[in-house]
Design an enzyme around this catalytic site. Sequence first.
Site, PDB file in Angstrom:
ATOM      1  NE  ARG A 156      -3.150  -2.977   0.347  1.00 56.26           N
ATOM      2  CZ  ARG A 156      -3.791  -3.642  -0.626  1.00 56.26           C
ATOM      3  NH1 ARG A 156      -3.834  -3.167  -1.853  1.00 56.26           N
ATOM      4  NH2 ARG A 156      -4.369  -4.786  -0.380  1.00 56.26           N
TER       5      ARG A 156
ATOM      6  CG  ASN B 275       0.461  -8.734   5.635  1.00 60.22           C
ATOM      7  OD1 ASN B 275      -0.207  -9.132   6.596  1.00 60.22           O
ATOM      8  ND2 ASN B 275      -0.072  -8.077   4.634  1.00 60.22           N
TER       9      ASN B 275
ATOM     10  CE  LYS C 237      -2.702  -8.738   8.565  1.00 57.52           C
ATOM     11  NZ  LYS C 237      -2.704  -8.080   7.240  1.00 57.52           N
TER      12      LYS C 237
ATOM     13  CD  GLU D 287      -6.268  -8.435   5.791  1.00 58.81           C
ATOM     14  OE1 GLU D 287      -5.123  -7.984   5.683  1.00 58.81           O
ATOM     15  OE2 GLU D 287      -7.293  -7.822   5.425  1.00 58.81           O
TER      16      GLU D 287
ATOM     17  NE  ARG E  76     -12.769  -6.762   7.465  1.00 55.77           N
ATOM     18  CZ  ARG E  76     -12.086  -6.355   6.406  1.00 55.77           C
ATOM     19  NH1 ARG E  76     -12.439  -6.731   5.188  1.00 55.77           N
ATOM     20  NH2 ARG E  76     -11.043  -5.560   6.553  1.00 55.77           N
TER      21      ARG E  76
ATOM     22  CG  ASP F  32      -8.760  -2.316   5.991  1.00 51.46           C
ATOM     23  OD1 ASP F  32      -7.945  -1.659   6.649  1.00 51.46           O
ATOM     24  OD2 ASP F  32      -8.436  -3.104   5.092  1.00 51.46           O
TER      25      ASP F  32
ATOM     26  CD  GLU G  15      -5.380  -0.700   1.692  1.00 50.13           C
ATOM     27  OE1 GLU G  15      -4.905  -0.499   2.832  1.00 50.13           O
ATOM     28  OE2 GLU G  15      -5.824  -1.799   1.329  1.00 50.13           O
TER      29      GLU G  15
ATOM     30  CG  HIS H 184     -14.630  -3.405   1.640  1.00 47.99           C
ATOM     31  ND1 HIS H 184     -14.523  -4.225   0.535  1.00 47.99           N
ATOM     32  CD2 HIS H 184     -13.611  -3.774   2.461  1.00 47.99           C
ATOM     33  CE1 HIS H 184     -13.505  -5.050   0.681  1.00 47.99           C
ATOM     34  NE2 HIS H 184     -12.918  -4.784   1.847  1.00 47.99           N
TER      35      HIS H 184
END
Length: 710
Positions: A174, A216, A293, A297, A342, A371, A399, A527
């Site tokens: 991102r 990540n 994290k 995901e 969610r 998000d 993002e 979203h």
Amino acid sequence: MTNDRTKSSEDGYELWLRYLPVADAERLEAYRSVVRCIVSRATSPTLSVALKELRSGLQGLLDWSIPITDDLNQPGTLVVGTPENHPEIDALQLDEDLAAVNDEGYVIRSTSYNGHPCIAIAAHTDTGVLYGVFAFLRHLQTHQPLQDIRIVSSPRTKIRMLNHWDNLDGTIERGYAGFSLWDWHKLPDYLSPRYTDYARANASIGINGASLTNVNANSLILTKPYLQKAAALADVFRPYGIRVFLTARFSAPIEIGGLTTADPLDAEVIAWWRGKAQEIYDIIPDFGGFVVKANSEGQPGPHDYNRSHSDGANLLAEAIAPFGGVVIWRAFVYDSDIPDDRAKQAYDDLVPQDGTFHKNVLLQVKNGPIDFQTREPYHPLFGAMPQTPLMLELQITQEYLGCATHLVYLAPLFKETLDADTYCYGRGSLVAYVVDGSMDDHDISGMAGVANTGSDRNWCGHPCAAANWYAFGRLAWDHTLSAETIAEEWLHMTFSNDSRFVQPATTMMITSRQAVVNYMTPLGLHHIMARGHHYGPGPWVEGGRPDWTSLYYHQADEEGIGFDRTPEGSNAVSHYFPPYREELANLETCPENLLLWFHHVLWDHRMKSGRTLWDELCCKYNEGVEQVRQMQHTWNALVDFVDPARFIHVQVLLSIQEQEARWWRDACLLYFQTFSQLPIPDEYEQPAESLEYYMNLSHYFVPGIPERRF
Ligand code: GCV
């Protein structure tokens, strides 16, 4: 014309630290008459960089080389230091002010020494002095008077950090401003001068932490060679008061430790993390801690072993506690099995664990429950976990808000969350007080911003995107500042001190946030962007994991549109405290800017404007496009105040933004029209292309995704 810049082009590298000579002769004289020499002793690396910054700043602003002296017995001294390093500070009548600031705070004050007028920049610590120096320079850069100056300031949150989502291969998840600032290949030997300038920029706005790697995470970062590279960066940042954090991949004991499990209750795993912590602190003695994290995901985590998030966080926290580090555990957790809405999952998972986390764990919570959308209600975890310090995570990189081509000033969005009332202890229980730790008396507190920096010469891609980095830092220091004040400061320092520039440009910046909401996701839509790269509209995205589709979120059908989160629907409203809960649950009282977040609303529902929902949607999408056109108009009129390179850069990007605002409007309205079956009122521009055309657009090599999917 009082433009304070010669018209030679600038490339934006200097950010808000340009230190141009004060163009107004009278003001310059006034400054020069009270700042004639510096009295300071550089007895530490931090004081040394503070002094260097002060000298170069004053040299630029006052256009003369300012001497450093030991002699306070003369008028016009700038006395800089701590009572410890500079005992004369005790004689400057600062006791009351110094008593009011914390370890990182500072005092800037007109005072006198033996009858000689002077200005003191004083603090309890060297880092406090550095912050004071930057604040003093900002005062001059924004052309504030020096007469009787008295600024007493302390940061409200303790950890004020950037989270870089930078990968070890140099890409940035991102990221829209080029590649990573960290040249892992050449570290630890080659230290780019950019590392120092990065640290300076952060210190100038009070940022004191940098998590270098993507959440990540790649376990390699915890191996010795990479720790040595990280240590080299830590060495550069240290004088600027910045501590390095790293992301910890939960499965690291397996990947780099040779174990067969990462179970947080396993004795070997516990021993491995303890050993790793020792190794890290041997290499980076002031290491800040881990950002994690987990079970989100596809990332590994304690759930893989039927353990809780607190089991996972406490494993790392215990390992790191003896060295004074913290674990920042992200609350961005939701299940791939989609057990529920969610928006509810993090709350349902984490609230029962309140009180089970170790003292050196902070939960890092995104501003909203989904998000980083253009607008979200505040995350209901704020106020719901009184025994756990909750950090606020904001996304500075855009993002979902136009990457680096849209001018969107984010301080209004940041403020909307900070100023939101959780009602957890009745009216006035603001998110900001949860975040700064004052609500429940926590010793640790913090704010994290997902960085928008990269290797682009101007750091953030769009010449105005640095305003969001700046705003993040200023709000992490003091969440009571207004979005307008911060925009004004930034514009003064980045472009021009001329009020004919600053006023319209401030209005443009403030408008820009609501503009992006209007042309992307008005009335609480969320979203509905394209899949994967998230560039451009994709309200038709379906298939695959439902909670990564648009249909899951907008729920449009022939009757209406919106996600029912009332008690008749997912009941996500129950996570908010009364009376906000009832306000949200009731179609008549729910704020219209969040209407479709909480309600499935009929197309002919009558809005406050008197329009039907469908007409209101058309109106908002068009308003967004018009707002961008107004921004173009405003910018074009400012041509005389900005150097040509930056002026044209912004101008061209605004034109891209206008095209893309139309793209969003036309694609979304055409798509939603297939459900509403209603016409776009004649008063508005009609879509330029067919829905099929928009649905068939493909975009290749969009920046910011880990592997270039298309
Ligand atoms: C780093 C969103 C982004 C991901 C990001 C994730 C997160 O889902 O699209 O790129 O991953 O948030 O915050 O962890």
